[in-house]
Design a protein around this motif. Sequence first.
Motif, PDB file in Angstrom:
ATOM      1  N   VAL A 152     -13.996 -29.370  17.753  1.00 28.42           N
ATOM      2  CA  VAL A 152     -14.441 -30.582  17.014  1.00 28.42           C
ATOM      3  C   VAL A 152     -14.948 -30.193  15.775  1.00 28.42           C
ATOM      4  O   VAL A 152     -15.863 -29.520  15.654  1.00 28.42           O
ATOM      5  CB  VAL A 152     -15.273 -31.270  18.135  1.00 28.42           C
ATOM      6  CG1 VAL A 152     -15.925 -32.587  17.408  1.00 28.42           C
ATOM      7  CG2 VAL A 152     -14.579 -31.440  19.236  1.00 28.42           C
ATOM      8  N   PRO A 153     -14.731 -30.874  14.775  1.00 35.33           N
ATOM      9  CA  PRO A 153     -15.519 -30.940  13.602  1.00 35.33           C
ATOM     10  C   PRO A 153     -16.807 -31.317  13.325  1.00 35.33           C
ATOM     11  O   PRO A 153     -17.183 -32.131  14.307  1.00 35.33           O
ATOM     12  CB  PRO A 153     -14.433 -31.741  12.555  1.00 35.33           C
ATOM     13  CG  PRO A 153     -13.775 -32.630  13.338  1.00 35.33           C
ATOM     14  CD  PRO A 153     -13.703 -31.975  14.783  1.00 35.33           C
ATOM     15  N   MET A 154     -17.779 -30.483  12.682  1.00 32.36           N
ATOM     16  CA  MET A 154     -19.113 -30.772  12.800  1.00 32.36           C
ATOM     17  C   MET A 154     -19.375 -32.106  12.128  1.00 32.36           C
ATOM     18  O   MET A 154     -20.333 -32.642  12.161  1.00 32.36           O
ATOM     19  CB  MET A 154     -19.785 -29.515  12.115  1.00 32.36           C
ATOM     20  CG  MET A 154     -19.423 -28.101  12.897  1.00 32.36           C
ATOM     21  SD  MET A 154     -20.273 -28.234  14.414  1.00 32.36           S
ATOM     22  CE  MET A 154     -22.128 -28.851  14.009  1.00 32.36           C
ATOM     23  N   SER A 155     -18.446 -32.482  10.958  1.00 32.14           N
ATOM     24  CA  SER A 155     -19.131 -33.559  10.123  1.00 32.14           C
ATOM     25  C   SER A 155     -17.853 -34.257   9.610  1.00 32.14           C
ATOM     26  O   SER A 155     -16.593 -33.538   9.597  1.00 32.14           O
ATOM     27  CB  SER A 155     -19.678 -33.373   9.072  1.00 32.14           C
ATOM     28  OG  SER A 155     -19.206 -32.535   8.089  1.00 32.14           O
ATOM     29  N   LEU A 156     -17.757 -35.561   9.073  1.00 33.52           N
ATOM     30  CA  LEU A 156     -16.459 -36.294   8.851  1.00 33.52           C
ATOM     31  C   LEU A 156     -16.033 -35.390   7.445  1.00 33.52           C
ATOM     32  O   LEU A 156     -14.780 -35.219   7.287  1.00 33.52           O
ATOM     33  CB  LEU A 156     -16.822 -37.625   8.121  1.00 33.52           C
ATOM     34  CG  LEU A 156     -15.819 -38.632   7.684  1.00 33.52           C
ATOM     35  CD1 LEU A 156     -14.388 -38.494   8.858  1.00 33.52           C
ATOM     36  CD2 LEU A 156     -16.055 -39.992   7.456  1.00 33.52           C
ATOM     37  N   THR A 157     -16.853 -34.851   6.599  1.00 36.19           N
ATOM     38  CA  THR A 157     -16.558 -34.112   5.428  1.00 36.19           C
ATOM     39  C   THR A 157     -15.908 -32.930   5.940  1.00 36.19           C
ATOM     40  O   THR A 157     -14.718 -32.543   5.098  1.00 36.19           O
ATOM     41  CB  THR A 157     -17.857 -33.795   4.681  1.00 36.19           C
ATOM     42  OG1 THR A 157     -18.750 -35.020   4.170  1.00 36.19           O
ATOM     43  CG2 THR A 157     -17.392 -33.089   3.340  1.00 36.19           C
ATOM     44  N   ASP A 158     -16.364 -32.168   6.701  1.00 33.34           N
ATOM     45  CA  ASP A 158     -15.640 -31.134   7.149  1.00 33.34           C
ATOM     46  C   ASP A 158     -14.228 -31.475   7.700  1.00 33.34           C
ATOM     47  O   ASP A 158     -13.137 -30.536   7.357  1.00 33.34           O
ATOM     48  CB  ASP A 158     -16.384 -30.268   8.503  1.00 33.34           C
ATOM     49  CG  ASP A 158     -17.666 -29.832   7.939  1.00 33.34           C
ATOM     50  OD1 ASP A 158     -17.882 -29.534   6.528  1.00 33.34           O
ATOM     51  OD2 ASP A 158     -18.486 -29.236   8.560  1.00 33.34           O
ATOM     52  N   PHE A 159     -14.029 -32.345   8.405  1.00 31.66           N
ATOM     53  CA  PHE A 159     -12.718 -32.684   8.949  1.00 31.66           C
ATOM     54  C   PHE A 159     -11.884 -33.132   8.023  1.00 31.66           C
ATOM     55  O   PHE A 159     -10.461 -32.762   7.989  1.00 31.66           O
ATOM     56  CB  PHE A 159     -13.044 -33.950  10.061  1.00 31.66           C
ATOM     57  CG  PHE A 159     -11.833 -34.417  10.633  1.00 31.66           C
ATOM     58  CD1 PHE A 159     -10.954 -33.573  11.531  1.00 31.66           C
ATOM     59  CD2 PHE A 159     -11.304 -35.792  10.230  1.00 31.66           C
ATOM     60  CE1 PHE A 159      -9.871 -34.040  12.084  1.00 31.66           C
ATOM     61  CE2 PHE A 159     -10.023 -36.127  10.866  1.00 31.66           C
ATOM     62  CZ  PHE A 159      -9.309 -35.350  11.742  1.00 31.66           C
ATOM     63  N   VAL A 160     -12.283 -33.863   6.850  1.00 32.56           N
ATOM     64  CA  VAL A 160     -11.058 -34.371   5.886  1.00 32.56           C
ATOM     65  C   VAL A 160     -10.964 -32.967   4.975  1.00 32.56           C
ATOM     66  O   VAL A 160      -9.889 -32.949   4.532  1.00 32.56           O
ATOM     67  CB  VAL A 160     -11.960 -35.145   5.007  1.00 32.56           C
ATOM     68  CG1 VAL A 160     -11.202 -35.562   3.770  1.00 32.56           C
ATOM     69  CG2 VAL A 160     -12.170 -36.678   5.721  1.00 32.56           C
ATOM     70  N   ARG A 161     -11.920 -32.032   4.762  1.00 30.70           N
ATOM     71  CA  ARG A 161     -11.518 -30.973   4.338  1.00 30.70           C
ATOM     72  C   ARG A 161     -10.756 -30.161   4.853  1.00 30.70           C
ATOM     73  O   ARG A 161      -9.655 -29.740   4.144  1.00 30.70           O
ATOM     74  CB  ARG A 161     -12.756 -30.015   3.800  1.00 30.70           C
ATOM     75  CG  ARG A 161     -12.623 -29.007   2.988  1.00 30.70           C
ATOM     76  CD  ARG A 161     -13.774 -28.013   2.767  1.00 30.70           C
ATOM     77  NE  ARG A 161     -15.020 -28.724   2.114  1.00 30.70           N
ATOM     78  CZ  ARG A 161     -16.097 -28.888   2.850  1.00 30.70           C
ATOM     79  NH1 ARG A 161     -16.385 -28.855   4.234  1.00 30.70           N
ATOM     80  NH2 ARG A 161     -17.082 -29.868   2.319  1.00 30.70           N
ATOM     81  N   GLU A 162     -10.783 -29.923   6.228  1.00 28.16           N
ATOM     82  CA  GLU A 162      -9.621 -29.416   6.890  1.00 28.16           C
ATOM     83  C   GLU A 162      -8.511 -30.026   6.878  1.00 28.16           C
ATOM     84  O   GLU A 162      -7.429 -29.149   6.918  1.00 28.16           O
ATOM     85  CB  GLU A 162     -10.507 -29.174   8.219  1.00 28.16           C
ATOM     86  CG  GLU A 162      -9.412 -28.560   9.534  1.00 28.16           C
ATOM     87  CD  GLU A 162      -9.030 -26.972   9.332  1.00 28.16           C
ATOM     88  OE1 GLU A 162      -8.180 -26.637   9.933  1.00 28.16           O
ATOM     89  OE2 GLU A 162     -10.025 -26.482   8.613  1.00 28.16           O
ATOM     90  N   ALA A 163      -8.371 -31.096   6.983  1.00 26.20           N
ATOM     91  CA  ALA A 163      -7.076 -31.755   7.031  1.00 26.20           C
ATOM     92  C   ALA A 163      -6.164 -31.666   5.870  1.00 26.20           C
ATOM     93  O   ALA A 163      -5.236 -31.531   5.862  1.00 26.20           O
ATOM     94  CB  ALA A 163      -7.429 -33.400   7.376  1.00 26.20           C
TER      95      ALA A 163
END
Length: 266
Positions: A152-163
């Motif tokens: 699970v991504p730690m933050s929305l920013t991390d998730f968007v960057r990963e995506a």
Amino acid sequence: MMASTHKKPLVSIADAADYPEIRKISLDDLKDALAKGIDDFKAKPSHLVILALIYPLAMLVAANVAAGYIPLPLVFPLLSGFALVGPLAAVGLYELSRRRELGLDISWEHAFTVMRRPSTNILILSVILGVIYFAWLFTALAIYREIYGEAVPMSLTDFVREAITTRPGWTLIIVGCGVGFLFALAVLAISAVSFPMLLDRHCSTATAIQTSVHAFLANPVTLMLWGLIVASLLVLGALPLFAGLAIVMPVLGHATWHLYRKVVRH
């Protein structure tokens, strides 16, 4: 606004009397439906009502995400999936357009009455759309877990960057959007004219859905273009902190009623 006077071929969808005939429509009909939707919105502005619904809902989603009740990977499917139940949310707007067309009173009590006490058939169709919506959420989460496992991504920013910067992220985007398109196509086919038809005629849910599917099959390119217009306007309306949806949603709701009038012979 003058309706188009040119004749269009009719497509018979069944021999049974319960089934209306379907018209072939064109891009000009989509433009005219949107123009009439704007005209209905000007006659009965509903932006404040829509804002009163949108912002509490947006805050509820944000609060649940912050509290960890909604996983970050589900935020986009959750928000984008609201378009799947959009036809249900617009039932009151269809009623206002119907009444205005007939020269009847268009006060808000009529729209709220339809929403508070919907017919059994409208309730059945609403449940069907709700099931599709939750099936989409389940599928979206399954796609994420197939690619990332239980991480699970730690933050929305991390998730968007990963995506947007990794191969798995682009796989998620491509597969997720592709599957989401199929869900949207299914909803478009079964609900393009079914909700307005249930308001306009005494018919069963099955008859309304079958009529909508046949309308889609008779006008696949035009109605897919309509779906693209709806999706594009919803995205544009959501960009300025969802404020634009206060205009986009009612205009599209009214326009859908007029599209129904163009597609289904009455």
